[in-house]
Scaffold this active site. Sequence first.
Site, PDB file in Angstrom:
ATOM      1  CG  ASP A 149      -2.075   0.936   1.125  1.00  0.00           C
ATOM      2  OD1 ASP A 149      -2.247   1.528   0.046  1.00  0.00           O
ATOM      3  OD2 ASP A 149      -2.820   1.065   2.106  1.00  0.00           O
ATOM      4  CG  HIS A 222      -7.234   0.709  -6.155  1.00  0.00           C
ATOM      5  ND1 HIS A 222      -8.320   1.353  -5.602  1.00  0.00           N
ATOM      6  CD2 HIS A 222      -6.145   1.110  -5.428  1.00  0.00           C
ATOM      7  CE1 HIS A 222      -7.930   2.100  -4.589  1.00  0.00           C
ATOM      8  NE2 HIS A 222      -6.609   1.978  -4.467  1.00  0.00           N
TER       9      HIS A 222
END
Length: 336
Positions: A149, A222
């Site tokens: 992330d 995404h």
Amino acid sequence: MNSGSATGQTILTRKTKSAAFLVLCINDDGVDTVRDVLGGFSGLVRSVSSRAPESALAGIVGIGSQAWDRLFTGPRPAGLHPFVELVGETHTAPSTPGDILLHIKADQFDLCYEVATKVVEQLGDSIDVIDEVHGFRYFDLRDLIGFVDGTENPVGAAAIAAITVGDEDPDFIGGSHVTVQRYVTDLPAWNEVGTDGQEAAIGRTKLENIEFDDDVKPTNSHIALNVIEDDDGNQLQIVRDNMPYGDASGERGTLFIAYSASPEVTERMMSNMFIGDPPGNHDRLLDFTTAVTGTQYFAPTVEFLEDMPPAPEEIAAQPDSPAKSSDGSLGIGSLH
């Protein structure tokens, strides 16, 4: 209020191992207490940090739109407004209550805990805690879904520029806008699609963390929907400081937190995710994770917090305040 300097709060740090995120709402008679506690927050963080300086303790305060007008007179940040709910064809980004955000991070969770508990004790019944999340680093900076992330975060001078308000809002130079959402992830459903399906949803390889080429990257991935450009083709960036959270037998997911010089960039990314770009082409990741909160704040400079403008009630209490008329009324005329 000191307007001669602008020291931003300590937002840009190395990735710490732990964090606490608290969303608070101010009660009817809580303004004075909240102002006092916020004014001493940076001092509290320094005091606790001195006990373990190697753990990189940092604390950030964000103030919501409605709370701003209750706490301070004078100008308000130009881009500050409540979180805007987004309703797509199949997914919704809700707008939920939140007056104050506390983002506390360190390598040791006991430091985060110490600051958070001290602040809540000091605030007492002036606030209600609406949401409290304890985040942790998961292996090599991965989310619970197994992907790294924050890979696209800018660094160095680019990161400073991405989060820092400049001359476009001269009264609040040095501050930052903050967007927070808590996501609950359906990990069994995510695991069922397998690695190939997961990589297609993200737009990046899972193990090596390599972004797909544009010609093979799905348009609903995404990454594809989170790249925002200006009219000249320059990428507009934010700084994410997300953390996984969860219980072994309860809710688990991601605490999404984004710092930016303007909330518009983050809002465009979220619109792409939930509404779709084009509309209907929503973020595939949302089929596995659900936003359950949505709040927005402004993180003012250290100088602002340590030397705040007066509260509205302080101005109203002054004998020559324009908010009062000679007969003691508020001077707003008939309500009929």
